[in-house]
Design a protein around this motif. Structure first.
Motif, PDB file in Angstrom:
ATOM      1  N   ASN A 136       1.988  -5.361  -6.499  1.00 32.20           N
ATOM      2  CA  ASN A 136       1.081  -5.987  -7.337  1.00 32.20           C
ATOM      3  C   ASN A 136       1.187  -7.369  -7.612  1.00 32.20           C
ATOM      4  OD1 ASN A 136      -1.781  -5.589  -7.692  1.00 32.20           O
ATOM      5  ND2 ASN A 136      -1.270  -4.952  -9.524  1.00 32.20           N
ATOM      6  N   PHE A 137       2.514  -7.443  -8.313  1.00 33.66           N
ATOM      7  CA  PHE A 137       2.970  -8.640  -8.999  1.00 33.66           C
ATOM      8  C   PHE A 137       2.734  -9.697  -7.754  1.00 33.66           C
ATOM      9  CE2 PHE A 137       6.251 -11.738  -9.679  1.00 33.66           C
ATOM     10  CZ  PHE A 137       6.039 -12.046 -10.759  1.00 33.66           C
ATOM     11  N   HIS A 138       3.307  -9.630  -6.579  1.00 33.33           N
ATOM     12  CA  HIS A 138       3.194 -10.663  -5.809  1.00 33.33           C
ATOM     13  C   HIS A 138       1.660 -10.907  -5.116  1.00 33.33           C
ATOM     14  CE1 HIS A 138       7.491 -11.311  -5.686  1.00 33.33           C
ATOM     15  NE2 HIS A 138       7.649 -10.007  -5.552  1.00 33.33           N
ATOM     16  N   LEU A 139       1.118  -9.800  -4.925  1.00 31.54           N
ATOM     17  CA  LEU A 139      -0.210  -9.948  -4.227  1.00 31.54           C
ATOM     18  C   LEU A 139      -1.278 -10.315  -5.276  1.00 31.54           C
ATOM     19  CD1 LEU A 139      -0.253  -6.723  -1.996  1.00 31.54           C
ATOM     20  CD2 LEU A 139       0.409  -9.515  -1.289  1.00 31.54           C
TER      21      LEU A 139
ATOM     22  N   GLN B 232      14.899 -13.654 -15.410  1.00 35.22           N
ATOM     23  CA  GLN B 232      14.999 -12.668 -14.417  1.00 35.22           C
ATOM     24  C   GLN B 232      14.226 -12.954 -13.077  1.00 35.22           C
ATOM     25  OE1 GLN B 232      12.434  -9.670 -16.563  1.00 35.22           O
ATOM     26  NE2 GLN B 232      14.152  -8.531 -17.048  1.00 35.22           N
ATOM     27  N   PRO B 233      14.675 -12.402 -12.094  1.00 34.16           N
ATOM     28  CA  PRO B 233      14.041 -12.670 -10.638  1.00 34.16           C
ATOM     29  C   PRO B 233      12.549 -12.082 -10.854  1.00 34.16           C
ATOM     30  CG  PRO B 233      15.891 -11.349 -10.401  1.00 34.16           C
ATOM     31  CD  PRO B 233      15.942 -11.580 -11.690  1.00 34.16           C
ATOM     32  N   PRO B 234      11.696 -12.448  -9.734  1.00 30.55           N
ATOM     33  CA  PRO B 234      10.429 -11.451  -9.703  1.00 30.55           C
ATOM     34  C   PRO B 234      10.933 -10.278  -9.137  1.00 30.55           C
ATOM     35  CG  PRO B 234      10.518 -13.610  -8.400  1.00 30.55           C
ATOM     36  CD  PRO B 234      11.695 -13.608  -8.943  1.00 30.55           C
ATOM     37  N   PRO B 235       9.984  -8.913  -9.367  1.00 34.97           N
ATOM     38  CA  PRO B 235      10.365  -7.664  -8.879  1.00 34.97           C
ATOM     39  C   PRO B 235      10.427  -7.940  -7.265  1.00 34.97           C
ATOM     40  CG  PRO B 235       8.241  -7.915  -9.896  1.00 34.97           C
ATOM     41  CD  PRO B 235       8.936  -9.084 -10.134  1.00 34.97           C
ATOM     42  N   SER B 236      11.483  -7.020  -6.786  1.00 33.74           N
ATOM     43  CA  SER B 236      11.220  -6.764  -5.208  1.00 33.74           C
ATOM     44  C   SER B 236      10.766  -5.082  -5.093  1.00 33.74           C
ATOM     45  CB  SER B 236      12.818  -6.877  -4.743  1.00 33.74           C
ATOM     46  OG  SER B 236      13.344  -8.204  -4.917  1.00 33.74           O
ATOM     47  N   PRO B 237       9.991  -5.155  -4.180  1.00 33.56           N
ATOM     48  CA  PRO B 237       9.402  -3.814  -3.473  1.00 33.56           C
ATOM     49  C   PRO B 237      10.617  -3.263  -3.070  1.00 33.56           C
ATOM     50  CG  PRO B 237       8.143  -5.190  -3.093  1.00 33.56           C
ATOM     51  CD  PRO B 237       9.115  -6.059  -3.446  1.00 33.56           C
ATOM     52  N   ARG B 238      11.212  -1.994  -3.386  1.00 29.38           N
ATOM     53  CA  ARG B 238      12.259  -1.211  -2.968  1.00 29.38           C
ATOM     54  C   ARG B 238      11.969   0.325  -2.896  1.00 29.38           C
ATOM     55  NH1 ARG B 238      16.476   0.170  -6.988  1.00 29.38           N
ATOM     56  NH2 ARG B 238      17.995   0.128  -5.422  1.00 29.38           N
ATOM     57  N   LEU B 239      12.412   0.856  -1.850  1.00 24.70           N
ATOM     58  CA  LEU B 239      12.460   2.195  -1.749  1.00 24.70           C
ATOM     59  C   LEU B 239      13.600   2.812  -1.004  1.00 24.70           C
ATOM     60  CD1 LEU B 239       8.682   2.672  -0.489  1.00 24.70           C
ATOM     61  CD2 LEU B 239       9.263   3.401  -2.941  1.00 24.70           C
ATOM     62  N   PRO B 240      13.832   4.181  -1.591  1.00 23.02           N
ATOM     63  CA  PRO B 240      15.146   4.789  -0.674  1.00 23.02           C
ATOM     64  C   PRO B 240      14.875   4.814   0.894  1.00 23.02           C
ATOM     65  CG  PRO B 240      14.228   6.185  -2.681  1.00 23.02           C
ATOM     66  CD  PRO B 240      13.333   5.173  -2.075  1.00 23.02           C
TER      67      PRO B 240
ATOM     68  N   TYR C  10      10.927  -8.738   0.909  1.00 19.67           N
ATOM     69  CA  TYR C  10      10.998  -9.946   0.386  1.00 19.67           C
ATOM     70  C   TYR C  10       9.591 -10.590   0.645  1.00 19.67           C
ATOM     71  CZ  TYR C  10      11.745 -14.706  -0.284  1.00 19.67           C
ATOM     72  OH  TYR C  10      11.658 -16.155  -0.600  1.00 19.67           O
ATOM     73  N   TYR C  11       8.931 -11.025  -0.452  1.00 20.73           N
ATOM     74  CA  TYR C  11       7.669 -11.567  -0.176  1.00 20.73           C
ATOM     75  C   TYR C  11       7.778 -13.196   0.299  1.00 20.73           C
ATOM     76  CZ  TYR C  11       2.803 -12.749  -1.324  1.00 20.73           C
ATOM     77  OH  TYR C  11       1.369 -13.086  -0.876  1.00 20.73           O
ATOM     78  N   CYS C  12       7.129 -13.252   1.508  1.00 16.43           N
ATOM     79  CA  CYS C  12       6.852 -14.563   2.035  1.00 16.43           C
ATOM     80  C   CYS C  12       5.734 -15.175   2.113  1.00 16.43           C
ATOM     81  CB  CYS C  12       7.345 -14.429   3.780  1.00 16.43           C
ATOM     82  SG  CYS C  12       9.144 -13.825   3.945  1.00 16.43           S
TER      83      CYS C  12
ATOM     84  N   ILE D  81       2.733  -2.305   7.983  1.00 14.94           N
ATOM     85  CA  ILE D  81       1.841  -2.552   6.849  1.00 14.94           C
ATOM     86  C   ILE D  81       2.558  -3.582   5.843  1.00 14.94           C
ATOM     87  CG2 ILE D  81       0.767  -1.460   4.839  1.00 14.94           C
ATOM     88  CD1 ILE D  81       1.140   1.374   6.438  1.00 14.94           C
ATOM     89  N   MET D  82       3.644  -3.533   5.565  1.00 18.02           N
ATOM     90  CA  MET D  82       4.255  -4.583   4.459  1.00 18.02           C
ATOM     91  C   MET D  82       4.041  -6.052   5.372  1.00 18.02           C
ATOM     92  SD  MET D  82       5.342  -3.093   1.959  1.00 18.02           S
ATOM     93  CE  MET D  82       6.448  -3.969   0.928  1.00 18.02           C
ATOM     94  N   ALA D  83       4.260  -5.975   6.737  1.00 13.85           N
ATOM     95  CA  ALA D  83       4.203  -7.477   7.424  1.00 13.85           C
ATOM     96  C   ALA D  83       2.975  -8.016   7.223  1.00 13.85           C
ATOM     97  CB  ALA D  83       4.673  -7.217   8.531  1.00 13.85           C
ATOM     98  N   THR D  84       1.817  -7.064   7.230  1.00 11.25           N
ATOM     99  CA  THR D  84       0.478  -7.679   7.237  1.00 11.25           C
ATOM    100  C   THR D  84       0.211  -8.064   5.784  1.00 11.25           C
ATOM    101  OG1 THR D  84      -0.597  -5.569   6.555  1.00 11.25           O
ATOM    102  CG2 THR D  84      -0.379  -6.127   8.951  1.00 11.25           C
ATOM    103  N   LEU D  85       0.902  -7.653   4.775  1.00 10.59           N
ATOM    104  CA  LEU D  85       0.834  -8.252   3.403  1.00 10.59           C
ATOM    105  C   LEU D  85       1.689  -9.332   3.005  1.00 10.59           C
ATOM    106  CD1 LEU D  85       0.782  -4.576   1.632  1.00 10.59           C
ATOM    107  CD2 LEU D  85      -1.030  -6.091   2.142  1.00 10.59           C
ATOM    108  N   GLY D  86       2.545  -9.651   4.096  1.00 10.04           N
ATOM    109  CA  GLY D  86       3.449 -10.635   3.742  1.00 10.04           C
ATOM    110  C   GLY D  86       5.031 -10.497   3.499  1.00 10.04           C
ATOM    111  N   PHE D  87       5.285  -9.228   3.486  1.00  6.89           N
ATOM    112  CA  PHE D  87       6.554  -8.786   3.050  1.00  6.89           C
ATOM    113  C   PHE D  87       7.462  -8.571   4.308  1.00  6.89           C
ATOM    114  CE2 PHE D  87       3.894  -7.721  -0.494  1.00  6.89           C
ATOM    115  CZ  PHE D  87       4.551  -8.151  -1.515  1.00  6.89           C
ATOM    116  N   VAL D  88       8.854  -8.865   4.450  1.00  4.46           N
ATOM    117  CA  VAL D  88       9.803  -8.586   5.151  1.00  4.46           C
ATOM    118  C   VAL D  88      10.777  -7.768   4.740  1.00  4.46           C
ATOM    119  CG1 VAL D  88       9.135 -10.708   6.727  1.00  4.46           C
ATOM    120  CG2 VAL D  88      10.976 -10.621   5.094  1.00  4.46           C
ATOM    121  N   PRO D  89      11.040  -6.842   5.630  1.00  2.00           N
ATOM    122  CA  PRO D  89      12.588  -5.999   4.967  1.00  2.00           C
ATOM    123  C   PRO D  89      13.688  -6.938   4.916  1.00  2.00           C
ATOM    124  CG  PRO D  89      11.916  -5.411   7.170  1.00  2.00           C
ATOM    125  CD  PRO D  89      10.796  -6.424   7.015  1.00  2.00           C
ATOM    126  N   LEU D  90      14.546  -6.805   3.926  1.00  2.00           N
ATOM    127  CA  LEU D  90      15.795  -7.575   3.949  1.00  2.00           C
ATOM    128  C   LEU D  90      16.787  -6.940   4.829  1.00  2.00           C
ATOM    129  CD1 LEU D  90      16.063  -8.389   0.095  1.00  2.00           C
ATOM    130  CD2 LEU D  90      15.339  -9.815   1.961  1.00  2.00           C
TER     131      LEU D  90
END
Length: 191
Positions: free
Chosen positions: A97-100, A69-77, A55-57, A34-43
């Motif tokens: 939402n910040f990136h999208l 400050q760097p842009p916020p990174s979506p992160r979860l446990p 990371y938002y690509c 789902i994240m890949a379709t939004l333009g995010f790749v896992p670090l």
């Protein structure tokens, strides 16, 4: 013992739900497509990682929240993403939402309560989310302290009359639910 079992039956955990197919997203392997379709790749995960960042690509260029400050990174446990604190989910959705730059992210994800799983969740340590006498619990060790401090500060500012300046993540309806949890049915099944 019967009272403890009854209390466990009443407790509920929060989960991130894919609004488009109305299914809970329980682990990163379900979240990553789902994240890949939004333009995010896992670090890449460092050894003994407890959290996974994305990371938002995508093509939209956004300015950092502050110059230093760097842009916020979506992160979860990692690896499970169910049973987290509301602040952890809010920080994740705010970073997305910040990136999208979307006015309403609830057409992609929403947060919803669900019963504890009798087998899988039994061995976990749970803590109560202490808002509005909630029956919601979260897994111990999954509350990001920076997110908690941020949302507590915003909550205090809101109560003192200062307007919060971020988008409404998810609309709230229902009794005894943490604010910003439930999406109207029309948002789930389309318009």
């Amino acid at each position: 013992m019967l009272m403890e079992e009854c209390m466990r039956e009443c407790m509920r955990k929060l989960a991130l739900w894919n609004t488009r197919n109305f299914k809970p997203v329980m682990a990163h392997d379900e979240l990553e497509p789902i994240m890949a379709t939004l333009g995010f790749v896992p670090l890449p995960l460092p050894p003994s990682a407890d959290w996974r960042e994305y990371y938002y690509c995508g093509s939209a260029a956004v300015a950092a929240p502050a110059p230093d400050q760097p842009p916020p990174s979506p992160r979860l446990p990692y690896p499970r993403i169910d049973g987290l604190h509301l602040h952890t989910y809010s920080a994740f959705l705010d970073a997305l939402n910040f990136h999208l730059c979307r006015p309403d992210i609830s057409d992609i994800f929403h947060i919803r309560g669900m019963p504890l799983h009798k087998v899988h969740d039994r061995s976990k340590k749970w803590r109560r989310i202490e808002e509005d006498d909630s029956v919601f619990v979260y897994r111990e060790g999954t509350l990001d302290q920076a997110a908690c401090a941020h949302y507590q500060k915003n909550k205090n500012e809101n109560s003192s009359g200062i307007k919060r300046n971020n988008s409404m993540l998810i609309r709230s309806k229902g009794n005894n639910m943490p604010k910003a949890l439930v999406v109207p049915l029309t948002d789930i099944i389309g318009r």
